[in-house]
Design a protein around this motif. Structure first.
Motif, PDB file in Angstrom:
ATOM      1  N   THR A   1      -7.414  -1.881   1.534  1.00 23.04           N
ATOM      2  CA  THR A   1      -6.643  -1.601   0.327  1.00 23.04           C
ATOM      3  C   THR A   1      -5.602  -2.688   0.087  1.00 23.04           C
TER       4      THR A   1
ATOM      5  N   ARG B   1      -1.032  -0.926  -4.266  1.00 21.15           N
ATOM      6  CA  ARG B   1      -2.357  -0.330  -4.142  1.00 21.15           C
ATOM      7  C   ARG B   1      -2.211   1.078  -3.562  1.00 21.15           C
TER       8      ARG B   1
ATOM      9  N   SER C   1      -6.963   2.945  -5.415  1.00 20.64           N
ATOM     10  CA  SER C   1      -7.862   1.960  -4.814  1.00 20.64           C
ATOM     11  C   SER C   1      -8.725   2.544  -3.707  1.00 20.64           C
TER      12      SER C   1
ATOM     13  N   VAL D   1       0.847  -1.195   0.000  1.00 22.77           N
ATOM     14  CA  VAL D   1       0.000   0.000   0.000  1.00 22.77           C
ATOM     15  C   VAL D   1       0.881   1.243   0.000  1.00 22.77           C
TER      16      VAL D   1
ATOM     17  N   GLY E   1     -10.059  -2.105  -1.717  1.00 26.03           N
ATOM     18  CA  GLY E   1     -10.201  -0.672  -1.913  1.00 26.03           C
ATOM     19  C   GLY E   1     -11.031  -0.070  -0.786  1.00 26.03           C
TER      20      GLY E   1
ATOM     21  N   GLY F   1      -6.945  -5.715  -1.459  1.00 22.19           N
ATOM     22  CA  GLY F   1      -7.458  -5.575  -2.807  1.00 22.19           C
ATOM     23  C   GLY F   1      -8.905  -5.134  -2.876  1.00 22.19           C
TER      24      GLY F   1
ATOM     25  N   ASP G   1     -10.972  -3.392  -8.149  1.00 19.76           N
ATOM     26  CA  ASP G   1     -11.191  -3.400  -6.718  1.00 19.76           C
ATOM     27  C   ASP G   1     -12.552  -2.796  -6.391  1.00 19.76           C
TER      28      ASP G   1
END
Length: 215
Positions: free
Chosen positions: A117, A76, A98, A47, A122, A120, A202
């Motif tokens: 996030t 992400r 995301s 992230v 979001g 995956g 996402d």
């Protein structure tokens, strides 16, 4: 994760919040867009929490460079800002972010958003999700009857459409489970399947699709 913000107090504050969680680790911080891009490219964190507005190259510039390099599948991006102006949300989501959080988000909202996030899913701040998604979708009314969107919707089961619509309202998996009177595990399964069927990367992209096809 990596935190990029031009204000040291924000970087340090978010780092302290995140690192109180045993499953979350900060591996670097950056004070501007150029530094953020270098760290993200070299460290490839799960992230990247990225401030929208920074001196020199801003967060949206970093997002665009990561997209150009094909790194958004591995990294992400969670946008963090004091500003809730719709054009930032528009550009961030369209650019591949995301999630989008205001700096006024609570400790619980920030740590939950980082986890979502990383997984995956979001994240959009619950306090602004509905308004921001509606604003994003409203500027794309011409796309509401896009044949591609309708094909994506047609691929879903009735229950998956229900879940998609609730994602569009900004509900979490737990809230969707309560609304539909099913387990959270069942909701997660529905979300995974509808993301695969619609081609949404996402939850944020699914939310935008939901607002286009269900409102």
């Amino acid at each position: 994760m990596v935190i990029a913000d031009d204000e040291r107090v924000v970087r340090d504050g978010v780092r302290l919040m995140v690192e109180t969680q045993p499953d979350l680790t900060v591996i670097g911080t950056a004070e501007d867009g150029d530094h953020a891009l270098r760290l993200a490219t070299s460290l490839q964190p799960d992230v990247l929490m990225l401030d929208v507005r920074m001196p020199g190259h801003d967060g949206l510039w970093v997002l665009a460079r990561l997209a150009e390099r094909g790194l958004l599948a591995e990294i992400r991006v969670l946008m963090l800002t004091t500003f809730d102006m719709d054009e930032y949300v528009d550009e961030a989501l369209a650019g591949g972010a995301s999630g989008f959080l205001l700096k006024s988000a609570s400790y619980e909202e920030i740590t939950a958003a980082v986890r979502a996030t990383a997984a995956g899913d979001g994240a959009l701040s619950p306090s602004v999700a509905g308004r921001l998604i509606r604003g994003y979708a409203a500027r794309r009314q011409a796309d509401r009857t896009d044949p591609d969107d309708l094909k994506r919707l047609a691929a879903l089961t009735d229950r998956e459409r229900d879940v998609l619509a609730l994602i569009g309202e900004g509900l979490s998996n737990a809230e969707i489970a309560a609304r539909l009177v099913v387990s959270e595990h069942t909701v997660k399964s529905h979300v995974s399947r509808l993301l695969a069927k619609t081609g949404c990367r996402d939850r944020a992209q699914a939310a935008v699709l939901a607002r286009r096809v269900t409102h």
